[in-house]
Design a protein around this motif. Sequence first.
Motif, PDB file in Angstrom:
ATOM      1  N   GLY A 150       5.354  -2.053  16.155  1.00  0.00           N
ATOM      2  CA  GLY A 150       6.137  -2.820  15.196  1.00  0.00           C
ATOM      3  C   GLY A 150       6.085  -2.224  13.800  1.00  0.00           C
ATOM      4  N   GLU A 151       4.897  -1.803  13.392  1.00  0.00           N
ATOM      5  CA  GLU A 151       4.736  -1.231  12.040  1.00  0.00           C
ATOM      6  C   GLU A 151       5.495   0.093  11.936  1.00  0.00           C
ATOM      7  OE1 GLU A 151       3.267   1.375   9.099  1.00  0.00           O
ATOM      8  OE2 GLU A 151       2.541   1.585  11.171  1.00  0.00           O
ATOM      9  N   ILE A 152       5.468   0.902  12.994  1.00  0.00           N
ATOM     10  CA  ILE A 152       6.200   2.181  12.981  1.00  0.00           C
ATOM     11  C   ILE A 152       7.699   1.933  12.905  1.00  0.00           C
ATOM     12  CG2 ILE A 152       6.789   4.202  14.376  1.00  0.00           C
ATOM     13  CD1 ILE A 152       3.916   4.172  15.429  1.00  0.00           C
ATOM     14  N   MET A 153       8.226   1.016  13.702  1.00  0.00           N
ATOM     15  CA  MET A 153       9.669   0.751  13.671  1.00  0.00           C
ATOM     16  C   MET A 153      10.102   0.259  12.290  1.00  0.00           C
ATOM     17  SD  MET A 153      10.779  -0.791  17.401  1.00  0.00           S
ATOM     18  CE  MET A 153       9.713  -2.220  17.328  1.00  0.00           C
ATOM     19  N   GLY A 154       9.207  -0.445  11.594  1.00  0.00           N
ATOM     20  CA  GLY A 154       9.544  -0.960  10.274  1.00  0.00           C
ATOM     21  C   GLY A 154       9.748   0.118   9.226  1.00  0.00           C
ATOM     22  N   ARG A 155       9.308   1.347   9.506  1.00  0.00           N
ATOM     23  CA  ARG A 155       9.466   2.443   8.537  1.00  0.00           C
ATOM     24  C   ARG A 155      10.825   3.132   8.649  1.00  0.00           C
ATOM     25  NH1 ARG A 155       4.565   5.836  10.437  1.00  0.00           N
ATOM     26  NH2 ARG A 155       2.976   4.235  10.753  1.00  0.00           N
TER      27      ARG A 155
END
Length: 590
Positions: free
Chosen positions: A534-539
């Motif tokens: 989730g954190e990676i997709m948010g970038r």
Amino acid sequence: MQLTGTQFTNTTAVFGNDFATLPDYPAEIRAPAGTLAGVSSFQVNFGDERIYTPGDQPDVLVAMNPAALKVHLHDLRDNGVLIVNEDAFTEGNLSKAGFKSNPLEDGSIKGYQLFSIPITKMTLEALKDSPLKNKDRERCKNFYALGVLLWLYHRPLTVTTEWIETKFKKKPDLVEANITALKTGYHFGETTEMFQVSYEIAPTKRKPGTYRNITGNEALARGLAAASKITGRPLFLGSYPITPASDILHELSTFKNFRVHTFQAEDEIAGACSAIGASFAGALAVTTTSGPGIALKGEALGLAVMTELPLVIINVQRGGPSTGLPTKTEQSDLNQALYGRHGESPMCVLAARSPGDCFYMGIEAFRIATKYMCPVLLLTDGYLANGAEPWRIPEASEIPKFEVKMAQPELAEGGFLPYKRDPNTLARPWAIPGTPALEHRIGGLEKAADTGNVSYDPANHEAMVRTRQAKVEKIVQEIPPLEITGEKSGKLLVVGWGGTYGSIQAGVRRAQQKGLSVSSVHIQHLNPLPPDLGEIMGRFEKILVPELNLGQLRNLLRATYLVDAQGLNKIKGLPFRAVEILEKIEEMLG
């Protein structure tokens, strides 16, 4: 055609090239010869650098009859080399393939480099003194065509001749005929003035070691056997044959000297239940199947969840629903893997990404299953199962290690509690039945916490349901950080899973070479999902999810992370081409 394609691939492997293959054949054992439905093909892409896919457009197409030409001519690149067996272009075969005129004569294939060779006649002429029947002599024509290709790419004959001598050692007439046809085709290429050029492709520079050509099913069988060797526990496979998973059963049946036991059951249910029984008895247990087989195993998989026994379930996905496309690939069983059981029945789900990776995912599946005392469903697919790549045989020290802890009688003072849990994993102890002081029973009825006695208490049922769910969620602590191909942030992130890895890697790298802001991650743990996803997709500004289904992972990501993931979906029984990934990336980035 599959045999000669495999032999060309084996020669390529020995020569030292990197490669990827795509065997494509009909489901019928005796498909109608000469028809479009009966075409069997084998595509191989090889080179002196890292190869990720079987290739977008072949440079060379060999068509042994009009039907093969009709089915695959559109695949061949413009001005590509087209080799045909002109003897097969009879009026009858042309009619079966739907040609109204002979394409070798009507100018319809003038956009290609046509090499029309009387392969059948020249094979029969070379074998005129063979004691074989005329029908059997004609069957040798595929080796004639293989000989031409081995000459075209400067490949040695020895790999194939040695294979023929071994394969047909009890039939010397077949050995002599096939080798004669092979050499005749090779020398035809060498002496004819038809071909103006031939090709030399240098070996690939890669990590030193011993390499072999391996398919996904072969690698997976070896990974399962390796898990058994690592843990010291015997391996049991309960399975009912089904395409394209059957080769795992065939491979493992040859490993009896490694404490591997295989059982060909009468049906899918028996295959799964026998594996659950073997797990209860202390073996590393696995059951293999393909899509419709998982549907039949559904109740048994619920039993594995309830009994909390380690069990590996392998689903080699194929085109569905129902019998569907038995020999074609698809990724349409993700929803079934995640949700395809009655009741609250959570299950850890993994996916392999390449033929060689199947070896390591087989070990990973058993590592998680035994540590958390739960069933683990491992997804591969028809493309990975039958496709091949060069694989470096790992040193023993390089194979991931894990330990299996069995319940010990001396720790059961005061009475054995078969459902008392490890606070870190929520796993219950694994006790071999019949062991003094560890007597216990299991079954499909709800269990009381700690004691494992049958319980209908409402509060206990809810607690146990929540505990089984929490146990699967705890597996997230086993998942390593995702590897990002490209920049760690940007405009577009391509998220893939399973057998699309090679196509996505190739497509993303081409886009990066064009200067586009695109990166990719590939998910192998699908339940639970990686903690950093989730954190990676948010970038990234946009998310693209290529899948060989209608968007099952895309929907999961949307529901879980509330991201506007876009899909690239293909349901044709074929893997993605890298150019399809590239075109979608370019479309999304304008």
